[in-house]
Design an enzyme around this catalytic site. Structure first.
Site, mmCIF file in Angstrom:
data_model
loop_
_atom_site.group_PDB
_atom_site.id
_atom_site.type_symbol
_atom_site.label_atom_id
_atom_site.label_comp_id
_atom_site.label_asym_id
_atom_site.label_seq_id
_atom_site.Cartn_x
_atom_site.Cartn_y
_atom_site.Cartn_z
ATOM 1 C CD GLU A 29 -2.730 -2.430 5.587
ATOM 2 O OE1 GLU A 29 -2.628 -1.078 5.209
ATOM 3 O OE2 GLU A 29 -2.170 -3.163 4.580
ATOM 4 C CD GLU A 63 -3.129 -8.030 6.920
ATOM 5 O OE1 GLU A 63 -2.080 -7.361 6.485
ATOM 6 O OE2 GLU A 63 -3.973 -8.611 6.254
ATOM 7 C CG ASN A 99 -1.354 -1.131 -2.699
ATOM 8 O OD1 ASN A 99 -2.154 -2.013 -2.750
ATOM 9 N ND2 ASN A 99 -0.961 -0.545 -1.746
ATOM 10 C CB CYS A 118 -1.664 1.318 2.885
ATOM 11 S SG CYS A 118 -3.018 1.015 2.007
#
Length: 458
Positions: free
Chosen positions: A231, A438, A133, A265
């Protein structure tokens, strides 16, 4: 040798074919990365920062070249591709800047005549597994801190979006990055990905993707006790109170749901609105959804592109069909765009609270909206999800805002703000959305080992 056929999601036509890496290819790449890490890890932080700066500058200089590649393989619009690429380069520049600020703990006289300090040491070879994505930003989220900390990186892009990443590998080599420090291995998750995760010389796996695959990665990485950050999926709630700036909130809801065709996400995926203002918000969000112009990614007038694959569209259509509720915008496939995987921006009011749109991750342009009585009900419903990635709250009441920020089960909360991610802040999820961080200086903790050293003075 098996090849990966890359298809344009907007046309359904093939655009390229690349070889899929075998387990033997993985072994060679990891061993080369292991060898390269010895010298790379000995460089000063400032020297590695200079390399990152060069990578960022080279990246920026080639954005116009990379845009059509990203559009063709991923399907997103020209505007969205430019935003992604500039953001990815900026993330590398951010970590180049951090190279002058890395510090560790030092304690004088931790005991009589004894000093102590904590060293940051690189982990070694990092496997970076990146989804389709946002192929470049999600790569650079890992690449920046990993390289700064002295690790080398072997990246596996999604099997449907390897082209931009492969070109970046070439550009970074031209920018002077030493051989073996960053390598790209296209391939499938079942073959290339698993060979990479299970390789004994890989010491850290940084994964972004779906929750089921992330859990599989975590299980595989347990052998050898590899470090892992995940993630994963999200179903981010947005709460709009009756005292909010309704125009700004409705705009943020639409942008947060339909950007990148809803394939993120970290995106607005559930909207809870106080009853007193619900009708106004529903009308505004539905109007914005109806105005969006759909088109093939390279159409300069397109505001929203296609879903990435027919599987993504089939999944979305199932979720909408099984959720019930009133469809007030969209709901189907658009006329005149039959060649790609297009779906109308869709708004569904009051689907079932245990329906797919409420409990699953909706990875496409469909937004469910529920009316709620008050903040108690809004927070309860928001936290009922198995996911815990991000959340948003819109209110002019400081007490409400602070309460929601404290009580929402997630890793990121925006208050009266669009869902923008900042490199300066740590980002990561809770529950089924993964673990580890992150972004921010906190990311460095996940790419280094902290070693304690005690010195008794003579």
């Amino acid at each position: 040798m098996t090849s990966l056929e890359i298809v344009n999601p907007g046309t359904g036509e093939p655009v390229a074919s690349v070889p899929a890496a075998t387990p033997e290819d993985v072994d060679r790449a990891v061993r080369a990365a292991h060898t390269a890490q010895r010298e790379w890890g000995r460089l000063a932080y400032g020297e590695r920062g200079k390399h990152l700066h060069a990578l960022a500058q080279t990246f920026e200089a080639h954005v116009d070249e990379l845009v059509p590649i990203l559009v063709a393989e991923q399907g997103k619009t020209i505007r969205e591709a430019k935003i992604e690429l500039h953001k990815a380069a900026d993330t590398l520049e951010h970590y180049a800047g951090l190279s002058r600020q890395v510090r560790a703990v030092s304690i004088h006289n931790v005991d009589s005549g004894v000093d102590a300090r904590v060293l940051r040491r690189p982990l070694g070879v990092v496997a970076a597994i990146v989804p389709w994505n946002f192929p470049t930003t999600l790569l650079c989220n890992k690449l920046g801190p990993a390289l700064l900390c002295g690790n080398t990186v072997v990246a596996k892009p999604a099997d449907s979006t390897p082209l931009t990443t492969l070109r970046l590998q070439e550009l970074f080599a031209e920018a002077g990055l030493p051989e073996g420090v960053f390598q790209v291995l296209p391939g499938t998750g079942a073959v290339t990905g698993e060979a990479l995760v299970t390789h004994p010389l890989v010491r850290k796996v940084a994964f972004t993707g779906s929750t089921p695959v992330g859990e599989r990665v975590s299980a595989l990485a347990a052998v050898g006790s590899k470090r892992v950050t995940l993630e994963l999926g999200g179903s981010d709630p947005m709460i709009i109170c009756d005292d909010a700036d309704l125009k700004a909130a409705a705009s943020a809801a639409a942008m947060g749901r339909f950007y990148n065709c809803g394939q993120a996400c970290l995106a607005i995926k559930r909207l809870y609105v106080f009853e007193a203002v619900a009708d106004e918000i529903i009308e505004a969000v539905a109007a914005k959804a109806k105005r969006l112009r759909l088109g093939v990614g390279d159409d300069p007038n397109a505001q929203m592109g296609p879903l990435h694959s027919f599987k993504q569209r089939d999944q979305l259509e199932r979720q909408i069909a099984e959720s019930g509720g009133e469809i007030v915008a969209g709901g189907g496939r658009p006329d005149g765009l039959d060649s790609g995987w297009f779906h109308e921006p869709t708004v569904v009011v009051e689907p079932g609270k245990d329906s797919p749109m409420a409990v699953e991750e909706v990875f496409g342009p469909a937004l469910p909206i529920w009316r709620v009585r008050d903040m108690d009900e809004a927070i309860e419903l928001a936290n009922a999800s198995p996911f815990g990635l991000g959340s948003s709250v819109w209110t002019s009441d400081l007490n409400r805002a602070e309460r929601a920020a404290a009580e929402l089960d997630c890793g990121y909360t925006w208050i009266n703000s669009r869902t923008k991610v900042y490199d300066e802040l740590p980002f990561g999820g809770l529950k089924a959305s993964g673990y580890g961080k992150e972004h921010g200086s906190e990311a460095l903790d996940y790419y280094t080992d902290q070693k304690s050293v005690v010195v008794r003075r003579a």
